[in-house]
Design a protein around this motif. Structure first.
Motif, PDB file in Angstrom:
ATOM      1  N   LEU A 148       0.659  -1.228   0.146  1.00 61.04           N
ATOM      2  CA  LEU A 148       0.145  -0.244  -0.003  1.00 61.04           C
ATOM      3  C   LEU A 148       1.057   1.157   0.529  1.00 61.04           C
ATOM      4  O   LEU A 148       0.315   1.950  -0.151  1.00 61.04           O
ATOM      5  CB  LEU A 148      -0.718   0.507   1.191  1.00 61.04           C
ATOM      6  CG  LEU A 148      -1.995  -1.419   1.520  1.00 61.04           C
ATOM      7  CD1 LEU A 148      -3.101  -1.033   2.830  1.00 61.04           C
ATOM      8  CD2 LEU A 148      -2.744  -0.740   0.120  1.00 61.04           C
ATOM      9  N   GLY A 149       2.172   1.148   0.311  1.00 59.93           N
ATOM     10  CA  GLY A 149       3.313   2.027   0.108  1.00 59.93           C
ATOM     11  C   GLY A 149       2.910   2.975   1.716  1.00 59.93           C
ATOM     12  O   GLY A 149       3.550   4.596   1.948  1.00 59.93           O
ATOM     13  N   MET A 150       2.750   1.986   2.703  1.00 57.50           N
ATOM     14  CA  MET A 150       2.710   2.825   3.914  1.00 57.50           C
ATOM     15  C   MET A 150       4.316   2.798   4.330  1.00 57.50           C
ATOM     16  O   MET A 150       4.994   1.747   3.682  1.00 57.50           O
ATOM     17  CB  MET A 150       2.334   1.630   4.962  1.00 57.50           C
ATOM     18  CG  MET A 150      -0.058   2.388   4.311  1.00 57.50           C
ATOM     19  SD  MET A 150      -0.538   0.571   5.955  1.00 57.50           S
ATOM     20  CE  MET A 150      -0.569   1.474   6.945  1.00 57.50           C
ATOM     21  N   PHE A 151       4.347   3.142   5.585  1.00 62.57           N
ATOM     22  CA  PHE A 151       5.822   2.881   6.179  1.00 62.57           C
ATOM     23  C   PHE A 151       5.321   1.838   6.997  1.00 62.57           C
ATOM     24  O   PHE A 151       4.753   1.710   8.184  1.00 62.57           O
ATOM     25  CB  PHE A 151       6.163   4.402   7.040  1.00 62.57           C
ATOM     26  CG  PHE A 151       7.574   3.845   8.154  1.00 62.57           C
ATOM     27  CD1 PHE A 151       8.512   4.424   7.575  1.00 62.57           C
ATOM     28  CD2 PHE A 151       7.597   3.345   9.297  1.00 62.57           C
ATOM     29  CE1 PHE A 151       9.560   4.951   7.656  1.00 62.57           C
ATOM     30  CE2 PHE A 151       8.535   3.880   9.623  1.00 62.57           C
ATOM     31  CZ  PHE A 151      10.111   4.683   9.027  1.00 62.57           C
ATOM     32  N   THR A 152       6.339   0.668   6.908  1.00 61.85           N
ATOM     33  CA  THR A 152       6.169  -0.697   8.446  1.00 61.85           C
ATOM     34  C   THR A 152       6.894  -0.961   8.924  1.00 61.85           C
ATOM     35  O   THR A 152       8.570   0.009   8.959  1.00 61.85           O
ATOM     36  CB  THR A 152       6.550  -1.301   6.626  1.00 61.85           C
ATOM     37  OG1 THR A 152       7.572  -1.967   6.174  1.00 61.85           O
ATOM     38  CG2 THR A 152       5.674  -1.667   5.672  1.00 61.85           C
ATOM     39  N   ILE A 153       6.665  -1.185   9.642  1.00 56.28           N
ATOM     40  CA  ILE A 153       7.586  -0.893  11.436  1.00 56.28           C
ATOM     41  C   ILE A 153       7.215  -2.414  11.593  1.00 56.28           C
ATOM     42  O   ILE A 153       6.041  -3.286  11.971  1.00 56.28           O
ATOM     43  CB  ILE A 153       6.435  -0.334  12.318  1.00 56.28           C
ATOM     44  CG1 ILE A 153       7.083   1.059  11.888  1.00 56.28           C
ATOM     45  CG2 ILE A 153       8.118  -0.312  13.822  1.00 56.28           C
ATOM     46  CD1 ILE A 153       6.676   2.268  12.504  1.00 56.28           C
ATOM     47  N   LEU A 154       8.639  -3.429  11.728  1.00 52.36           N
ATOM     48  CA  LEU A 154       8.209  -4.577  12.429  1.00 52.36           C
ATOM     49  C   LEU A 154       8.607  -4.674  13.820  1.00 52.36           C
ATOM     50  O   LEU A 154       9.856  -4.197  14.049  1.00 52.36           O
ATOM     51  CB  LEU A 154       9.336  -5.979  11.466  1.00 52.36           C
ATOM     52  CG  LEU A 154       9.349  -7.275  12.114  1.00 52.36           C
ATOM     53  CD1 LEU A 154       8.086  -7.613  11.552  1.00 52.36           C
ATOM     54  CD2 LEU A 154      11.042  -7.435  11.098  1.00 52.36           C
ATOM     55  N   VAL A 155       8.126  -5.371  14.572  1.00 59.60           N
ATOM     56  CA  VAL A 155       8.525  -5.202  16.278  1.00 59.60           C
ATOM     57  C   VAL A 155       8.710  -6.628  16.093  1.00 59.60           C
ATOM     58  O   VAL A 155       8.088  -7.453  15.624  1.00 59.60           O
ATOM     59  CB  VAL A 155       7.588  -4.636  16.991  1.00 59.60           C
ATOM     60  CG1 VAL A 155       6.996  -2.825  16.484  1.00 59.60           C
ATOM     61  CG2 VAL A 155       6.069  -5.480  16.459  1.00 59.60           C
ATOM     62  N   GLU A 156       9.192  -6.920  17.475  1.00 57.41           N
ATOM     63  CA  GLU A 156       9.220  -8.325  18.244  1.00 57.41           C
ATOM     64  C   GLU A 156       8.160  -8.640  18.461  1.00 57.41           C
ATOM     65  O   GLU A 156       7.400  -8.420  19.704  1.00 57.41           O
ATOM     66  CB  GLU A 156      10.308  -8.670  19.230  1.00 57.41           C
ATOM     67  CG  GLU A 156      11.756  -8.372  18.708  1.00 57.41           C
ATOM     68  CD  GLU A 156      12.973  -8.030  19.098  1.00 57.41           C
ATOM     69  OE1 GLU A 156      12.648  -8.630  20.812  1.00 57.41           O
ATOM     70  OE2 GLU A 156      14.057  -8.140  19.862  1.00 57.41           O
ATOM     71  N   PRO A 157       7.363  -9.434  18.953  1.00 60.86           N
ATOM     72  CA  PRO A 157       6.522 -10.333  19.208  1.00 60.86           C
ATOM     73  C   PRO A 157       6.452 -10.562  20.862  1.00 60.86           C
ATOM     74  O   PRO A 157       7.183 -10.280  21.118  1.00 60.86           O
ATOM     75  CB  PRO A 157       6.576 -12.539  18.776  1.00 60.86           C
ATOM     76  CG  PRO A 157       6.910 -12.348  18.166  1.00 60.86           C
ATOM     77  CD  PRO A 157       8.302 -11.236  17.893  1.00 60.86           C
ATOM     78  N   ILE A 158       5.185  -9.670  21.323  1.00 60.04           N
ATOM     79  CA  ILE A 158       5.072  -9.263  22.541  1.00 60.04           C
ATOM     80  C   ILE A 158       5.155 -10.660  23.896  1.00 60.04           C
ATOM     81  O   ILE A 158       4.228 -11.511  23.075  1.00 60.04           O
ATOM     82  CB  ILE A 158       4.065  -8.400  22.685  1.00 60.04           C
ATOM     83  CG1 ILE A 158       4.417  -7.797  24.109  1.00 60.04           C
ATOM     84  CG2 ILE A 158       2.751  -8.937  22.845  1.00 60.04           C
ATOM     85  CD1 ILE A 158       3.823  -5.889  24.307  1.00 60.04           C
ATOM     86  N   VAL A 159       5.311 -10.841  24.449  1.00 58.57           N
ATOM     87  CA  VAL A 159       4.757 -12.332  25.476  1.00 58.57           C
ATOM     88  C   VAL A 159       4.663 -11.550  27.044  1.00 58.57           C
ATOM     89  O   VAL A 159       4.988 -10.418  26.788  1.00 58.57           O
ATOM     90  CB  VAL A 159       6.237 -13.038  25.662  1.00 58.57           C
ATOM     91  CG1 VAL A 159       6.024 -13.705  24.585  1.00 58.57           C
ATOM     92  CG2 VAL A 159       7.253 -12.621  26.207  1.00 58.57           C
ATOM     93  N   HIS A 160       4.361 -11.767  27.560  1.00 54.26           N
ATOM     94  CA  HIS A 160       3.720 -11.682  28.692  1.00 54.26           C
ATOM     95  C   HIS A 160       4.893 -11.182  29.787  1.00 54.26           C
ATOM     96  O   HIS A 160       5.462 -12.842  29.943  1.00 54.26           O
ATOM     97  CB  HIS A 160       2.767 -12.886  29.819  1.00 54.26           C
ATOM     98  CG  HIS A 160       0.864 -12.001  29.297  1.00 54.26           C
ATOM     99  ND1 HIS A 160       0.920 -10.972  29.225  1.00 54.26           N
ATOM    100  CD2 HIS A 160       0.071 -12.442  29.296  1.00 54.26           C
ATOM    101  CE1 HIS A 160      -0.272 -10.829  29.772  1.00 54.26           C
ATOM    102  NE2 HIS A 160      -0.976 -12.226  28.955  1.00 54.26           N
ATOM    103  N   ALA A 161       5.031 -10.773  31.042  1.00 63.57           N
ATOM    104  CA  ALA A 161       6.203 -11.222  31.302  1.00 63.57           C
ATOM    105  C   ALA A 161       6.066 -12.538  32.867  1.00 63.57           C
ATOM    106  O   ALA A 161       7.206 -13.300  32.538  1.00 63.57           O
ATOM    107  CB  ALA A 161       6.384  -9.864  32.844  1.00 63.57           C
ATOM    108  N   ASP A 162       5.458 -13.037  32.553  1.00 61.43           N
ATOM    109  CA  ASP A 162       5.010 -14.317  33.458  1.00 61.43           C
ATOM    110  C   ASP A 162       4.899 -16.013  32.605  1.00 61.43           C
ATOM    111  O   ASP A 162       5.077 -16.703  32.843  1.00 61.43           O
ATOM    112  CB  ASP A 162       3.575 -13.772  34.199  1.00 61.43           C
ATOM    113  CG  ASP A 162       2.558 -13.992  34.020  1.00 61.43           C
ATOM    114  OD1 ASP A 162       2.635 -14.225  32.487  1.00 61.43           O
ATOM    115  OD2 ASP A 162       1.436 -14.126  34.087  1.00 61.43           O
ATOM    116  N   THR A 163       5.222 -15.222  31.467  1.00 64.84           N
ATOM    117  CA  THR A 163       5.015 -16.655  30.250  1.00 64.84           C
ATOM    118  C   THR A 163       6.655 -16.699  29.748  1.00 64.84           C
ATOM    119  O   THR A 163       7.375 -15.930  29.427  1.00 64.84           O
ATOM    120  CB  THR A 163       4.717 -16.232  29.431  1.00 64.84           C
ATOM    121  OG1 THR A 163       2.972 -15.909  29.079  1.00 64.84           O
ATOM    122  CG2 THR A 163       4.069 -17.480  27.770  1.00 64.84           C
TER     123      THR A 163
END
Length: 180
Positions: free
Chosen positions: A133-148
């Protein structure tokens, strides 16, 4: 001409979760809106509610950008509940890398596509859809719960491996300045 490495290459790769995306970064790239993936980007796939940290992040980001959730997940009860708790409009069942529901979110924001970031943890869904689509793409690391216990992400690992073979550079904090 779009090549695989262009379509798979995020504009920005954050070392860490979406919570590392700051107003300074948003302003640096001139973004006025963010389309956010939900599962493993905002909340672990097993979570049915936003964390207090995510609620705080959303409250802070809302002062700088319009926010919209676009999820491939089909669960109205789960995605709707998360979206309502954050007070963010949403689409589910997006079938990314399909662009249809992302386009609808862009229309809802009433912003030019180049001023909206597509934020997600997956190359083959979020990044491809945003780049198409021509957007600015931002890849992040998967989020996990602190207790997981941190689990491996075999699908994402496979995507990174294939992307690098196809010529995309997937290393933390890599930024691509020009977009063809």
């Amino acid at each position: 001409m779009k090549t695989w490495n262009n379509i798979l290459q995020p504009d920005l790769i954050l070392e860490g979760s979406v919570l590392q995306l700051t107003p300074d970064i948003i302003q640096q790239y001139g973004l006025k809106g963010l389309v956010l993936d939900v599962d493993d980007t905002l909340v672990p796939i097993t979570a049915s509610a936003a964390s207090p940290e995510l609620e705080q992040w959303v409250a802070e980001m809302r002062d700088y950008v319009a926010l919209w959730l676009v999820s491939n997940n089909l669960s109205e009860s789960r995605i709707g509940s998360i979206a309502r708790s954050l007070n963010i409009p949403y689409y589910l069942g997006a079938a990314k890398p399909s662009r249809r529901k992302i386009r609808a979110a862009l229309q809802g924001m009433n912003l030019p596509v180049h001023q909206v970031g597509m934020v997600g943890d997956r190359l083959f869904t979020d990044v491809i859809a945003g780049n198409r689509l021509g957007m600015f793409t931002i890849l992040v690391e998967p989020i996990v719960h602190a207790d997981t216990v941190l689990r491996s992400h075999p699908i994402r690992n496979f995507e990174v491996w294939v992307s690098e073979i196809l010529g995309a550079s997937i290393s933390p904090k890599y930024t691509k300045i020009n977009k063809d």
